[in-house]
Design a protein around this motif. Structure first.
Motif, PDB file in Angstrom:
ATOM      1  N   GLY A   8       0.818  -1.218   0.000  1.00  0.00           N
ATOM      2  CA  GLY A   8       0.000   0.000   0.000  1.00  0.00           C
ATOM      3  C   GLY A   8       0.841   1.254   0.000  1.00  0.00           C
ATOM      4  N   ALA A   9       1.937   1.228  -0.788  1.00  0.00           N
ATOM      5  CA  ALA A   9       2.925   2.309  -0.729  1.00  0.00           C
ATOM      6  C   ALA A   9       2.617   3.477  -1.656  1.00  0.00           C
ATOM      7  N   ASN A  10       1.466   3.481  -2.289  1.00  0.00           N
ATOM      8  CA  ASN A  10       1.162   4.543  -3.256  1.00  0.00           C
ATOM      9  C   ASN A  10       0.306   5.662  -2.677  1.00  0.00           C
ATOM     10  N   ILE A  11      -0.079   5.528  -1.410  1.00  0.00           N
ATOM     11  CA  ILE A  11      -1.000   6.518  -0.839  1.00  0.00           C
ATOM     12  C   ILE A  11      -0.859   6.553   0.679  1.00  0.00           C
ATOM     13  N   GLY A  12      -1.246   7.669   1.280  1.00  0.00           N
ATOM     14  CA  GLY A  12      -1.377   7.756   2.735  1.00  0.00           C
ATOM     15  C   GLY A  12      -0.119   7.435   3.506  1.00  0.00           C
ATOM     16  N   ILE A  13      -0.270   6.642   4.570  1.00  0.00           N
ATOM     17  CA  ILE A  13       0.856   6.307   5.443  1.00  0.00           C
ATOM     18  C   ILE A  13       1.929   5.547   4.681  1.00  0.00           C
ATOM     19  N   GLY A  14       1.514   4.666   3.766  1.00  0.00           N
ATOM     20  CA  GLY A  14       2.487   3.888   3.011  1.00  0.00           C
ATOM     21  C   GLY A  14       3.403   4.759   2.175  1.00  0.00           C
ATOM     22  N   LEU A  15       2.834   5.731   1.464  1.00  0.00           N
ATOM     23  CA  LEU A  15       3.640   6.633   0.646  1.00  0.00           C
ATOM     24  C   LEU A  15       4.520   7.525   1.515  1.00  0.00           C
ATOM     25  N   ALA A  16       3.976   8.001   2.631  1.00  0.00           N
ATOM     26  CA  ALA A  16       4.765   8.825   3.543  1.00  0.00           C
ATOM     27  C   ALA A  16       5.942   8.033   4.120  1.00  0.00           C
ATOM     28  N   THR A  17       5.707   6.764   4.435  1.00  0.00           N
ATOM     29  CA  THR A  17       6.774   5.892   4.923  1.00  0.00           C
ATOM     30  C   THR A  17       7.843   5.710   3.855  1.00  0.00           C
ATOM     31  N   ALA A  18       7.394   5.477   2.619  1.00  0.00           N
ATOM     32  CA  ALA A  18       8.327   5.284   1.510  1.00  0.00           C
ATOM     33  C   ALA A  18       9.186   6.528   1.281  1.00  0.00           C
ATOM     34  N   LYS A  19       8.575   7.699   1.335  1.00  0.00           N
ATOM     35  CA  LYS A  19       9.329   8.937   1.141  1.00  0.00           C
ATOM     36  C   LYS A  19      10.403   9.099   2.210  1.00  0.00           C
ATOM     37  N   ALA A  20      10.038   8.826   3.443  1.00  0.00           N
ATOM     38  CA  ALA A  20      10.998   8.972   4.537  1.00  0.00           C
ATOM     39  C   ALA A  20      12.161   7.996   4.387  1.00  0.00           C
ATOM     40  N   LEU A  21      11.875   6.795   3.923  1.00  0.00           N
ATOM     41  CA  LEU A  21      12.925   5.783   3.803  1.00  0.00           C
ATOM     42  C   LEU A  21      13.853   6.038   2.623  1.00  0.00           C
ATOM     43  N   VAL A  22      13.324   6.508   1.482  1.00  0.00           N
ATOM     44  CA  VAL A  22      14.233   6.790   0.354  1.00  0.00           C
ATOM     45  C   VAL A  22      15.161   7.950   0.701  1.00  0.00           C
ATOM     46  N   ARG A  23      14.684   8.869   1.520  1.00  0.00           N
ATOM     47  CA  ARG A  23      15.557   9.963   1.958  1.00  0.00           C
ATOM     48  C   ARG A  23      16.701   9.437   2.831  1.00  0.00           C
ATOM     49  N   ARG A  24      16.496   8.270   3.432  1.00  0.00           N
ATOM     50  CA  ARG A  24      17.533   7.645   4.253  1.00  0.00           C
ATOM     51  C   ARG A  24      18.395   6.675   3.448  1.00  0.00           C
ATOM     52  N   GLY A  25      18.204   6.648   2.136  1.00  0.00           N
ATOM     53  CA  GLY A  25      19.047   5.822   1.284  1.00  0.00           C
ATOM     54  C   GLY A  25      18.703   4.355   1.270  1.00  0.00           C
ATOM     55  N   VAL A  26      17.412   4.053   1.371  1.00  0.00           N
ATOM     56  CA  VAL A  26      16.954   2.668   1.387  1.00  0.00           C
ATOM     57  C   VAL A  26      16.373   2.298   0.020  1.00  0.00           C
ATOM     58  N   ASN A  27      16.701   1.101  -0.483  1.00  0.00           N
ATOM     59  CA  ASN A  27      16.061   0.590  -1.693  1.00  0.00           C
ATOM     60  C   ASN A  27      14.651   0.108  -1.356  1.00  0.00           C
ATOM     61  N   LEU A  28      13.716   0.352  -2.255  1.00  0.00           N
ATOM     62  CA  LEU A  28      12.323   0.038  -1.963  1.00  0.00           C
ATOM     63  C   LEU A  28      11.690  -0.866  -3.000  1.00  0.00           C
ATOM     64  N   ILE A  29      10.806  -1.734  -2.515  1.00  0.00           N
ATOM     65  CA  ILE A  29       9.872  -2.474  -3.362  1.00  0.00           C
ATOM     66  C   ILE A  29       8.481  -2.009  -2.943  1.00  0.00           C
ATOM     67  N   LEU A  30       7.741  -1.449  -3.869  1.00  0.00           N
ATOM     68  CA  LEU A  30       6.385  -0.988  -3.593  1.00  0.00           C
ATOM     69  C   LEU A  30       5.407  -2.066  -4.034  1.00  0.00           C
ATOM     70  N   LEU A  31       4.623  -2.587  -3.130  1.00  0.00           N
ATOM     71  CA  LEU A  31       3.596  -3.563  -3.491  1.00  0.00           C
ATOM     72  C   LEU A  31       2.257  -2.833  -3.507  1.00  0.00           C
ATOM     73  N   CYS A  32       1.685  -2.670  -4.690  1.00  0.00           N
ATOM     74  CA  CYS A  32       0.465  -1.888  -4.859  1.00  0.00           C
ATOM     75  C   CYS A  32      -0.545  -2.664  -5.695  1.00  0.00           C
ATOM     76  N   ARG A  33      -1.804  -2.344  -5.514  1.00  0.00           N
ATOM     77  CA  ARG A  33      -2.869  -2.987  -6.289  1.00  0.00           C
ATOM     78  C   ARG A  33      -3.122  -2.252  -7.597  1.00  0.00           C
ATOM     79  N   ASN A  34      -3.069  -0.922  -7.547  1.00  0.00           N
ATOM     80  CA  ASN A  34      -3.403  -0.094  -8.700  1.00  0.00           C
ATOM     81  C   ASN A  34      -2.127   0.302  -9.463  1.00  0.00           C
ATOM     82  N   LYS A  35      -2.026  -0.119 -10.719  1.00  0.00           N
ATOM     83  CA  LYS A  35      -0.810   0.116 -11.500  1.00  0.00           C
ATOM     84  C   LYS A  35      -0.549   1.604 -11.723  1.00  0.00           C
ATOM     85  N   ALA A  36      -1.581   2.354 -12.126  1.00  0.00           N
ATOM     86  CA  ALA A  36      -1.393   3.777 -12.421  1.00  0.00           C
ATOM     87  C   ALA A  36      -0.933   4.543 -11.185  1.00  0.00           C
TER      88      ALA A  36
END
Length: 280
Positions: A8-36
């Motif tokens: 659920g990394a494309n919206i809300g808490i998931g996206l906010a978490t992802a943003k914070a982690l990429v700023r810390r230099g972490v590689n990410l895999i986003l698991l999302c239902r909606n492709k767009a």
């Protein structure tokens, strides 16, 4: 460089978490239902930090085959996984069923259980992996005797509470089963976050949610505890504070918290695991 998977990394808490982690230099895999929407999030995250790798994997957490296909793809392209954040949440506006299980319970627990189970070997291979399960204070509304039971008269908040209670029991069982495999597990209450939760509620509950929305936390504030658990030294996270904290613990505001519920027992956790295995 660590690799973190967030559902659920494309919206809300998931996206906010992802943003914070990429700023810390972490590689990410986003698991999302909606492709767009997933591709939109991917673009945003790549622009924040071009030095990290951000991948998009599609899966529907109410579809076991979809989840298995996603894990097969991840296992083909990765040898280890350092952190799994089971963030995605589903809030029902009416009672529906998937494989004879209430849909929000399937999305919030069973889907994440299947995902986690099929990624356990990658987590073990990292040597010091963490699993972070987004729960909620709504666990207090849950009742383990309702798990996996078809009940067309179940209230939507009770259904949601069942899933959040299951998240905590799942966390406790993971911590117990995989302590010797280098895997720790933590449950999170992000606070009451203005992330779209409850926007589909109607009637009196919907009115109360709309009135409360201006006082809710931002997704960034709601993501703070997940980010803390993903990045803080493990020695700090596994230190117990009285009866709270440690692997299997429940965290809010980046601190361990006591949870009280008659169904939070070792037997209930084991029973949930065994029943959930039928869906794997």
């Amino acid at each position: 460089m660590k690799t973190v998977l967030i559902t659920g990394a494309n919206i809300g808490i998931g996206l906010a978490t992802a943003k914070a982690l990429v700023r810390r230099g972490v590689n990410l895999i986003l698991l999302c239902r909606n492709k767009a929407k997933g591709e939109e999030a991917l673009d945003v995250l790549q622009r924040i930090n071009r030095a990290v790798t951000v991948e998009l994997v599609l899966a529907d957490l109410t579809d076991a085959d979809s989840i298995r296909q996603a894990t097969e793809l991840i296992r083909r392209t990765h040898q280890t996984l350092d952190v799994l954040i089971n963030n995605a949440g589903y809030s029902p506006d009416r009672i529906e069923f998937v494989d004879n299980v209430e849909k929000s319970f399937y999305a919030n627990h069973i889907g994440h259980f299947i995902l986690t189970y099929h990624l356990l070997d990658l987590l073990e291979a990292s040597g010091e992996a963490r699993i972070i399960n987004l729960s909620s204070a709504a666990y207090a509304l849950g009742n383990a005797s309702r798990f996996f039971q078809r009940n067309n008269k179940l209230a939507v908040l009770s259904a949601y509470g069942d899933g959040k209670l299951a998240n905590i029991l799942f966390t406790k069982e993971l911590a117990n089963r995989y302590a010797d495999a280098g895997i720790t597990a933590f449950a999170v209450h992000p606070g009451v976050v203005n992330s779209g939760f409850g926007s589909n509620f109607t009637g009196g509950i919907g009115l109360l949610m709309n009135l409360a929305r201006p006082f809710m936390r931002t997704p960034e504030r709601g993501a703070e505890t997940s980010v803390y658990l993903a990045t803080a030294p493990l020695s700090v996270l596994t230190k117990r504070d009285g009866k709270a904290g440690g692997s299997g613990g429940f965290f809010a505001d980046s601190k361990p918290k006591l949870v009280k519920h008659n169904d939070l027992t070792a037997k209930r956790a084991t029973d949930l695991w065994n029943k959930s295995m039928e869906f794997v």
